[in-house]
Design a protein around this motif. Sequence first.
Motif, PDB file in Angstrom:
ATOM      1  N   PRO A  20       0.833  -1.204   0.000  1.00 13.14           N
ATOM      2  CA  PRO A  20       0.000   0.000   0.000  1.00 13.14           C
ATOM      3  C   PRO A  20       0.869   1.256   0.000  1.00 13.14           C
ATOM      4  O   PRO A  20       1.870   1.330   0.703  1.00 13.14           O
ATOM      5  CB  PRO A  20      -0.797  -0.118   1.302  1.00 13.14           C
ATOM      6  N   VAL A  21       0.498   2.232  -0.818  1.00  7.65           N
ATOM      7  CA  VAL A  21       1.209   3.501  -0.897  1.00  7.65           C
ATOM      8  C   VAL A  21       0.176   4.608  -0.705  1.00  7.65           C
ATOM      9  O   VAL A  21      -0.838   4.640  -1.398  1.00  7.65           O
ATOM     10  CB  VAL A  21       1.918   3.666  -2.256  1.00  7.65           C
TER      11      VAL A  21
ATOM     12  N   THR B 170     -10.152  23.813  -4.003  1.00  2.00           N
ATOM     13  CA  THR B 170      -9.210  22.693  -4.107  1.00  2.00           C
ATOM     14  C   THR B 170      -8.987  22.104  -2.725  1.00  2.00           C
ATOM     15  O   THR B 170      -8.600  22.817  -1.799  1.00  2.00           O
ATOM     16  CB  THR B 170      -7.857  23.149  -4.699  1.00  2.00           C
ATOM     17  N   LYS B 171      -9.259  20.826  -2.599  1.00  2.00           N
ATOM     18  CA  LYS B 171      -9.006  20.127  -1.338  1.00  2.00           C
ATOM     19  C   LYS B 171      -7.996  19.016  -1.596  1.00  2.00           C
ATOM     20  O   LYS B 171      -7.990  18.406  -2.656  1.00  2.00           O
ATOM     21  CB  LYS B 171     -10.296  19.532  -0.784  1.00  2.00           C
ATOM     22  N   TYR B 172      -7.165  18.765  -0.619  1.00  2.00           N
ATOM     23  CA  TYR B 172      -6.157  17.715  -0.715  1.00  2.00           C
ATOM     24  C   TYR B 172      -6.569  16.561   0.187  1.00  2.00           C
ATOM     25  O   TYR B 172      -6.822  16.752   1.373  1.00  2.00           O
ATOM     26  CB  TYR B 172      -4.781  18.247  -0.313  1.00  2.00           C
ATOM     27  N   VAL B 173      -6.666  15.380  -0.386  1.00  2.00           N
ATOM     28  CA  VAL B 173      -7.084  14.201   0.361  1.00  2.00           C
ATOM     29  C   VAL B 173      -6.033  13.107   0.228  1.00  2.00           C
ATOM     30  O   VAL B 173      -5.309  13.034  -0.771  1.00  2.00           O
ATOM     31  CB  VAL B 173      -8.454  13.676  -0.125  1.00  2.00           C
ATOM     32  N   LEU B 174      -5.951  12.281   1.258  1.00  2.00           N
ATOM     33  CA  LEU B 174      -5.047  11.129   1.229  1.00  2.00           C
ATOM     34  C   LEU B 174      -5.752   9.962   0.553  1.00  2.00           C
ATOM     35  O   LEU B 174      -6.887   9.631   0.898  1.00  2.00           O
ATOM     36  CB  LEU B 174      -4.623  10.729   2.638  1.00  2.00           C
ATOM     37  N   VAL B 175      -5.074   9.346  -0.395  1.00  2.00           N
ATOM     38  CA  VAL B 175      -5.614   8.195  -1.109  1.00  2.00           C
ATOM     39  C   VAL B 175      -4.603   7.064  -1.005  1.00  2.00           C
ATOM     40  O   VAL B 175      -3.406   7.269  -1.214  1.00  2.00           O
ATOM     41  CB  VAL B 175      -5.883   8.541  -2.592  1.00  2.00           C
ATOM     42  N   THR B 176      -5.081   5.881  -0.675  1.00  2.00           N
ATOM     43  CA  THR B 176      -4.206   4.706  -0.612  1.00  2.00           C
ATOM     44  C   THR B 176      -4.359   3.924  -1.898  1.00  2.00           C
ATOM     45  O   THR B 176      -5.463   3.547  -2.279  1.00  2.00           O
ATOM     46  CB  THR B 176      -4.551   3.818   0.589  1.00  2.00           C
TER      47      THR B 176
END
Length: 77
Positions: free
Chosen positions: A43-44, A60-66
């Motif tokens: 997983p990254v 603009t929103k920044y989200v973490l995605v695996t």
Amino acid sequence: MRIRRAATGAAAALVLAGGGVLMGAAGAQAAPAACHTVIRVVPVTVVVAQQVYENGHWVTKYVLVTRYDTISTIVCD
């Protein structure tokens, strides 16, 4: 002289790649007997920018995605 040394090195590399025996000044060195590929899925976590319509305008929103990356490694016994 230099061309002859380069050709000798290339021939030795080909012999080892084929699973043969490298003959040199130090004697015979056996190549690895068997090689196989080990495949792992890891997983990254990355940060992705997304445009979201909020309160009447785009933000603009920044989200973490695996995501999952495949890593392959050649292992010789």
